[in-house]
Design an enzyme around this catalytic site. Structure first.
Site, PDB file in Angstrom:
ATOM      1  N   CYS A   1      -1.841   8.856   2.947  1.00  0.00           N
ATOM      2  CA  CYS A   1      -1.828   8.491   1.531  1.00  0.00           C
ATOM      3  C   CYS A   1      -3.195   8.708   0.892  1.00  0.00           C
ATOM      4  CB  CYS A   1      -1.377   7.045   1.367  1.00  0.00           C
ATOM      5  SG  CYS A   1      -2.292   5.881   2.392  1.00  0.00           S
TER       6      CYS A   1
ATOM      7  N   GLU B   1       0.885  -1.174   0.000  1.00  0.00           N
ATOM      8  CA  GLU B   1       0.000   0.000   0.000  1.00  0.00           C
ATOM      9  C   GLU B   1       0.910   1.208   0.000  1.00  0.00           C
ATOM     10  OE1 GLU B   1      -1.371   3.226   1.046  1.00  0.00           O
ATOM     11  OE2 GLU B   1      -1.931   2.407   3.001  1.00  0.00           O
TER      12      GLU B   1
END
Length: 456
Positions: free
Chosen positions: A261, A227
């Site tokens: 993010c 990720e």
């Protein structure tokens, strides 16, 4: 030496000796032994641990939250929310793992076939500092439920959070070694991945680091879930509720001081409503209080490290120099601490730094577009593909547009967020694999076919 530096005071609060090679060897062997036994423990006997972990997290929420805030600067209210989210996720998997991991029967003539989900073994978790409890727990809860062990190599600016995570599982009654924290430098990750006792690796971090870890794991043929970075678009069409969109946009950009993010980073707004949206966004961002993250009314704390603030400021300066209009913020706060104010830039174009690069901090870039087609085109004109938000009152149109957006998740009339019930992850340079939900718990399992032929 691994240090905790308070981002408010810039003072080193704690120092830890890194584990020696001998200590790492002992911890790895202990983890391997614990995982082998854990894998043989029936699922029904594994899951109560997650309920107990949820209890430990809640009982120690105040202490854990203060640790997060002291080590990386998250506003204390948000840090408390992070701990609660971890507890909820543990409970979710304790309650739903039997359904997610149950054997699947496959219809076939004259045979009995099924698919079973076996644990892989020890999973190395290379974790970031921005959500120091959540990033690990969202991996560990499903992985442990599935019978795996967890080896944590945390970001070196949050060593106390790393140790507290291990302690939380121990307090909950986890077998010794099942959840193990290693205090080691990043240079030692390759050796850990290659170790025969490590079966797989999960990483949350930058795309650059993700490429390194992927290469290291690929060289020894080990499963990865990555990720990575994101430059999430927040699309506002002309028929959207502009005031509500601007209100949510403020949270979507500035939560966790913009250090996420999945924070919205590029605001793609139809030209006909751009002035209204920008005015409302600036109004809401101006109301955010920047200051001591231990104070409950603080909205924006310091950035986690000085070099991160320097990089963000460089991106802002380069964007303004290229012709964008600075409406709010735009310079580091004077005095101690790594503070940077909520910053809004308008008339940003796709070739400017704040549009091309991932901005990991409290800076919003508004890009004006002529219509929905241009918004989608620019949303996709990035190397990243993690999340996206789309604002419009026309839900049927929204569903159609969502299918065209290149991202792991599209949130319509809301902000992108992770949820234990839903798969989470990205495409393109934002990584691969999924965490959370039914798909996440199966990532670190051997999806095994069992075929039984007819007896004679």
């Amino acid at each position: 030496m691994i240090n905790t530096t308070n981002p408010v005071t810039e003072v080193i609060e704690a120092r830890f000796d890194a584990h020696t090679a001998e200590q790492v060897e002992q911890l790895l062997e202990g983890a391997a032994n614990a995982q082998r036994q854990w894998a043989q423990t029936p699922l029904s006997a594994r899951l109560p641990l997650l309920h107990r972990v949820a209890g430990v997290l809640r009982e120690n929420k105040a202490a854990y939250a203060r640790l997060i805030t002291m080590e990386m600067g998250k506003p204390i209210v948000e840090a408390e929310g992070e701990i609660e989210k971890c507890a909820v996720t543990c409970e979710f998997y304790a309650e739903n793992a039997p359904r997610f991991l149950s054997d699947m029967t496959v219809e076939s003539n004259a045979t009995e076939s099924s698919v079973v989900f076996d644990p892989l073994g020890i999973v190395l978790a290379v974790m970031p500092w921005n959500y120091p409890f959540w990033q690990f727990v969202r991996f560990a809860a499903p992985a442990l439920a599935a019978g795996n062990g967890a080896l944590l190599k945390h970001a070196n600016n949050v060593p106390q959070c790393a140790l507290a995570l291990q302690d939380a599982f121990v307090k909950a009654g986890a077998p010794e070694g099942l959840v193990t924290t290693l205090l080691v430098e990043a240079s030692e990750v390759a050796g850990l991945i290659a170790d025969r006792r490590v079966a797989a690796v999960t990483l949350t971090g930058s795309t650059a680091v993700g490429k390194i870890v992927a290469a290291q794991a690929g060289a020894v043929m080990k499963k990865q879930v990555l990720e990575l970075g994101g430059s999430d678009p927040f699309i506002v069409l002309a028929d959207a509720d502009i005031e509500e969109a601007a209100k949510v946009a403020t949270k979507a950009r500035f939560t966790n001081t913009g250090q996420s993010c999945i924070c919205a980073k590029r605001f793609l707004v139809e030209e006909s409503v751009a002035d209204r949206f920008v005015e409302a966004l600036c109004a809401h961002a101006s109301e955010l209080k920047i200051g001591d993250p231990m104070q409950r009314d603080t909205s924006v704390g310091p950035m986690a490290r000085g070099n991160l603030r320097d990089e963000l400021h460089s991106q802002v300066q380069r964007t303004i120099a290229a012709g964008a209009k600075l409406l709010l913020g735009g310079a580091p706060v004077e005095g101690p601490g790594y503070f940077y104010p909520p910053t809004v830039m308008d008339h940003v174009t796709p070739d400017m730094a704040a549009a091309k690069e991932e901005t990991f901090g409290p800076a919003a870039a508004v890009i004006r577009v002529k219509d929905a087609d241009e918004a989608v085109r620019l949303a996709n004109a990035t190397e990243f593909g993690l999340g996206a938000a789309l604002w419009t009152r026309d839900l049927e149109r929204a569903k159609s547009l969502a299918r065209r957006i290149e991202a792991g998740a599209v949130f319509i009339n809301g902000l992108v967020a992770s949820d234990a019930r839903l798969p989470f992850g990205g495409i393109k340079q934002s990584g691969y694999g999924r965490e959370l939900g039914e798909f996440g718990i199966r990532e670190f399992t051997n999806i095994k076919t069992v075929w039984i032929g007819p007896t004679r």
